[in-house]
Design an enzyme around this catalytic site. Sequence first.
Site, PDB file in Angstrom:
ATOM      1  N   GLU A   1       8.689  15.998  15.761  1.00 47.87           N
ATOM      2  CA  GLU A   1       9.058  15.960  14.348  1.00 47.87           C
ATOM      3  C   GLU A   1       8.167  16.921  13.553  1.00 47.87           C
ATOM      4  OE1 GLU A   1       8.218  12.345  12.106  1.00 47.87           O
ATOM      5  OE2 GLU A   1      10.169  12.528  11.133  1.00 47.87           O
TER       6      GLU A   1
ATOM      7  N   GLY B   1       6.694   5.300   8.158  1.00 43.05           N
ATOM      8  CA  GLY B   1       5.717   6.373   8.314  1.00 43.05           C
ATOM      9  C   GLY B   1       5.857   6.998   9.681  1.00 43.05           C
TER      10      GLY B   1
ATOM     11  N   LYS C   1       0.842  -1.195   0.000  1.00 41.95           N
ATOM     12  CA  LYS C   1       0.000   0.000   0.000  1.00 41.95           C
ATOM     13  C   LYS C   1       0.875   1.242   0.000  1.00 41.95           C
ATOM     14  CE  LYS C   1      -2.018   2.740   2.961  1.00 41.95           C
ATOM     15  NZ  LYS C   1      -2.165   3.914   2.095  1.00 41.95           N
TER      16      LYS C   1
ATOM     17  N   THR D   1       1.481   6.052  13.870  1.00 38.61           N
ATOM     18  CA  THR D   1       0.914   4.980  13.033  1.00 38.61           C
ATOM     19  C   THR D   1       1.661   3.677  13.297  1.00 38.61           C
ATOM     20  OG1 THR D   1       0.650   6.694  11.360  1.00 38.61           O
ATOM     21  CG2 THR D   1       0.160   4.453  10.682  1.00 38.61           C
TER      22      THR D   1
HETATM   23  O1  TXE Z   1       2.022   9.394   7.984  1.00 40.70           O
HETATM   24  P1  TXE Z   1       1.336   8.021   8.211  1.00 40.70           P
HETATM   25  P2  TXE Z   1       1.307  10.806   7.841  1.00 40.70           P
HETATM   26  C1  TXE Z   1       5.917  11.510   9.956  1.00 40.70           C
HETATM   27  C2  TXE Z   1       5.907  13.014   9.794  1.00 40.70           C
HETATM   28  C3  TXE Z   1       4.501  13.286   9.458  1.00 40.70           C
HETATM   29  C4  TXE Z   1       3.799  12.275  10.339  1.00 40.70           C
HETATM   30  C5  TXE Z   1       2.433  11.908   9.883  1.00 40.70           C
HETATM   31  O2  TXE Z   1       6.206  13.626  11.013  1.00 40.70           O
HETATM   32  O3  TXE Z   1       4.127  14.587   9.764  1.00 40.70           O
HETATM   33  O4  TXE Z   1       4.615  11.141  10.276  1.00 40.70           O
HETATM   34  O5  TXE Z   1       2.420  11.701   8.487  1.00 40.70           O
HETATM   35  C6  TXE Z   1      -0.461   4.412   6.212  1.00 40.70           C
HETATM   36  N1  TXE Z   1      -2.710   1.313   9.615  1.00 40.70           N
HETATM   37  N2  TXE Z   1       6.335  10.791   8.765  1.00 40.70           N
HETATM   38  O6  TXE Z   1       0.097  10.923   8.682  1.00 40.70           O
HETATM   39  O7  TXE Z   1      -0.107   8.197   8.467  1.00 40.70           O
HETATM   40  C7  TXE Z   1      -0.656   5.597   5.305  1.00 40.70           C
HETATM   41  O8  TXE Z   1      -1.765   5.381   4.477  1.00 40.70           O
HETATM   42  C8  TXE Z   1      -1.864   1.024   8.621  1.00 40.70           C
HETATM   43  C9  TXE Z   1       7.650  10.266   8.813  1.00 40.70           C
HETATM   44  O9  TXE Z   1       1.126  11.100   6.450  1.00 40.70           O
HETATM   45  O10 TXE Z   1       2.140   7.269   9.195  1.00 40.70           O
HETATM   46  C10 TXE Z   1       0.674   5.622   4.574  1.00 40.70           C
HETATM   47  O11 TXE Z   1       0.692   4.661   3.529  1.00 40.70           O
HETATM   48  N3  TXE Z   1      -1.366   1.944   7.796  1.00 40.70           N
HETATM   49  C11 TXE Z   1       7.933   9.370   7.737  1.00 40.70           C
HETATM   50  C12 TXE Z   1       1.647   5.235   5.676  1.00 40.70           C
HETATM   51  O12 TXE Z   1       0.878   4.566   6.666  1.00 40.70           O
HETATM   52  C13 TXE Z   1      -1.689   3.226   8.008  1.00 40.70           C
HETATM   53  C14 TXE Z   1       7.282   9.508   6.445  1.00 40.70           C
HETATM   54  C15 TXE Z   1       2.376   6.418   6.329  1.00 40.70           C
HETATM   55  O13 TXE Z   1       1.439   7.376   6.757  1.00 40.70           O
HETATM   56  C16 TXE Z   1      -2.564   3.599   9.047  1.00 40.70           C
HETATM   57  C17 TXE Z   1       5.943  10.030   6.542  1.00 40.70           C
HETATM   58  C18 TXE Z   1      -3.069   2.574   9.877  1.00 40.70           C
HETATM   59  N4  TXE Z   1      -3.889   2.831  10.899  1.00 40.70           N
HETATM   60  C19 TXE Z   1       5.538  10.674   7.676  1.00 40.70           C
HETATM   61  N5  TXE Z   1      -2.701   4.945   9.023  1.00 40.70           N
HETATM   62  C20 TXE Z   1       9.288   8.764   7.676  1.00 40.70           C
HETATM   63  N6  TXE Z   1       9.735   8.207   8.782  1.00 40.70           N
HETATM   64  O14 TXE Z   1       9.932   8.761   6.655  1.00 40.70           O
HETATM   65  C21 TXE Z   1      -1.964   5.407   7.999  1.00 40.70           C
HETATM   66  N7  TXE Z   1      -1.344   4.358   7.369  1.00 40.70           N
END
Ligand code: TXE
Length: 480
Positions: free
Chosen positions: A384, A226, A173, A230
Amino acid sequence: MQKILNYINGKLVEPISKNYFDNFDPSTGLAYSHCPDSDERDIELAVNAAENAFESWSTLQPEKRSRIMLRIAELMEKNLDKLALAESIDQGKPEWLAKNGEIPRAISNIHFFATAIEHFASEAHPMGDHAINYTVRTPIGTVGCISPWNLPLYLFTWKIAPALAAGNCVVAKPSEITPMTAFLFSEICMEAGLPKGVLNIVHGLGPKVGSAITIHQHIKAISFTGGTKTGAEIAKVAAPMFKKLSLELGGKNANIIFADCDFDKMITETVRSSFLNQGEICLCGSRIFVERSIYEKFKTAFIEKVKQQIVGDPLDAKTKIGAIVSKPHFDKILSYIELAKQEGGAILCGGEMTKPAGRCENGWFIEPTVIEGLSYDCRTNQEEIFGPVVTITPFDNEEEVLNYANSTQYGLASILWTENLTRAHRVANKIKSGIVWINCWLLRDLRTPFGGMKQSGVGREGGWEALRFFTEQKNVCVKL
Ligand code: TXE
């Protein structure tokens, strides 16, 4: 408007619900394509396809799997310009960055694991002439890969490549915020002759599609990149099901600059480690600590360079900082700049949204922002932000700066600038992060373990670590 489709059982298909949501171009703020709003029924189809494909894919000789993956890498190379343009439009990053950095790296990911699997060996432990143990590593089965929006195809391929090379079938995904290049990638897989069901890409929202992957009984391992929140939600569901978990989460990385560094090299790299990809890289050094004796010199030189960074149209070759990936993320970054002010921070440059003229006037752009005067333990310095925002803080000695650097809940990466070899190793030894860069940043060898300590994650990706994660081991003991 273009419709993105799921890739299930070797075909491009609509989500069962037939529902879609808008996918935005962050540089214009306008919807430009439709993304499937899939749900657990689509995941069910994908898992069935993966389960059916597993027997033949997992027993295929590694060199045959490798050959198919190399064909995928070749087709990506052929489509480099198209993928780079798509990534830039979908994510907001400058097109040159996608073309020279990320898409080539996505190709390397596939190439690297396609060739690595041919050299992946197992161990033997002879017990004299009494007995011999050998350890076999077998593919796990169906695995789930969930990836984020900041480096979309790069992180997507970083997960699926080792999973596929090791002989697993994958339900993947991509982020709903940046689905386009994964969609183009599914077309490439079809053209390359990847057998049906081996890779399935289901688009949709995290809480719907992501959690359907996490909770599915037949998905035996999950690799996730992510946000930390999450990651914790995924672990809560997956751990009691005894799934294997690899979690790459957030970072709040320290960039520690000692007075004896190579100043010019450090300034150039510090601009990059602060603002590359709009600061939306989990490895960016967003907390900059500078030895007091060069603090003023650093501040002047750094601000001068940061002010030269052109914020604007991602498709313009002169642009250094593109658009912020989404409106909610844009709002989140601006709210952190407000928080920094409330916490007593002084904005040295940037601090505002900006509207480039012309085509991008309604896009989501933020000036590169440098803040000083904050304590190391305030929220701005602990949470972050994941945008073009850095703080600068002076320090007097090693002990003090180590305390600052190690003070967050995160422990992903750190950067050290010093020409003193002994100090470099001493500080690297004491810093609590999974990756330490000395006199460089983002220099990556795909064979090295990648991942974080503390709340930056669990497990390591890259090289043999990734192939080990995506395999089960079995020890066979033979009495001689
Ligand atoms: O990330 P999410 P978001 C950090 C950064 C950002 C914060 C939130 O600080 O502001 O995280 O970003 C999927 N069960 N990073 O909300 O939600 C989602 O669809 C399973 C750091 O956009 O964590 C996507 O494919 N999956 C980071 C993926 O998780 C779920 C990069 C990441 O999204 C889910 C991005 C669930 N319940 C954000 N909810 C890095 N470390 O590189 C969401 N997803």
